[in-house]
Design an enzyme around this catalytic site. Sequence first.
Site: not given
Length: 290
Positions: A2-3, A69, A280
Site C-alpha cells: 500500500p502506498e 504511509k 528497488r
Amino acid sequence: MPELPEVEHVKRGIQPYVVGEKINRVIFSSKVIEGKKQQRETIIKGMALDTFQTFTEGYVIDAIERRSKYIVFHLEKDGATRILISHLGMAGGFFIVNHVDDIPVENYRKHWHVIFELSNGKQLVYSDIRRFGEIRNVPSFEAYPSFLQIAPEPFDHDALNYYLACFDHKRYYDKPIKQMILDHRVISGCGNIYACEALFRAGIHPARKTQDLNHQEREMLFLYVREVLEEGIKNGGTSISDYRHADGNTGTMQLHLNVYKQKTCKVCNSMIATQVIATRNSHFCPTCQK
Ligand SMILES: [Zn+2]
C-alpha cells in the site's frame, strides 16, 4: 505494497465509523499471541499485549490522520492521551464490519490479527496476509523517533523547500535521484510506483546523480511527485498487489500508469526498461528519460 494514496483511502474509509467511538475491547489473533511469546513482535510492536490492551481499552478515538504511509489514531481517556501508530506493511488493511466474518475478501477475513470492538457495535479489524504491518501504542510521537524524521506531507506548503534543501545534504550527494525521493526524510510517502511515474513525467532517468539535476529539474520533479500522488488519491490508488480498500473495493490508478510494470512507452513506443536502484526495481523509458 500500500502506498500513500491507498493508505489515504483506508483512512477515509474507516474515519466516519471510528471518530468519537470508544474502544471497548481489543482482541488478538492466535498468530499475534504466539508471535509475542516467541519474541517475534507480530504486528503489535514494543509492548506486551496486556499492556497494549490497558492503554487502548476504554479510550475514545478523538481523531485519525494519515502521515506518510502511517495511519495515526489519537486516543483519550479521562484527560490521558495515547497514540496508535499503524503501518500496513506489504499487504495490511483496516476494515469496518459488524463481525470479522463480514470482511468481503477471503484472504483478509482469514488473516485478521487485531479486532478493536467499538462502542457503536462495529469492529475495526486489522488484517494482514503477510504480517509485515505494525501497530504501536505510544504516549507521544517522541517515543517513536523515526516517525519524527518524516519530511512534511507533500501537499503542505513547506514541503518543496524542505525537499530542495535536502540536495545540500552530504547523505544524498552522489546518490541516484530515485533513491533520494524514496527516502521519507526527503519526501513523505513517495513509494516506488509513484517515484517511477514522477520521474517519467519529469523526463529524468532514475539513476541520475542528485547533484547532476539543475534547479528547474529538481523543482519540476517534486511537482510531478505531488501530481501523481494526487492522481493516485483521486483514482483510489493502485490495485496491483492484493490490496483492497476498507470496503473491499479496488483502486484504478494502475490504468493511468506510464512506466511502472508497463511494456512500451505511451509517448515514443520504446520498450520500457527496468533497473534495480537502491534495492528497488525501477521502470523507465530509456528514450524519454535522460
Ligand atoms: Zn518514451
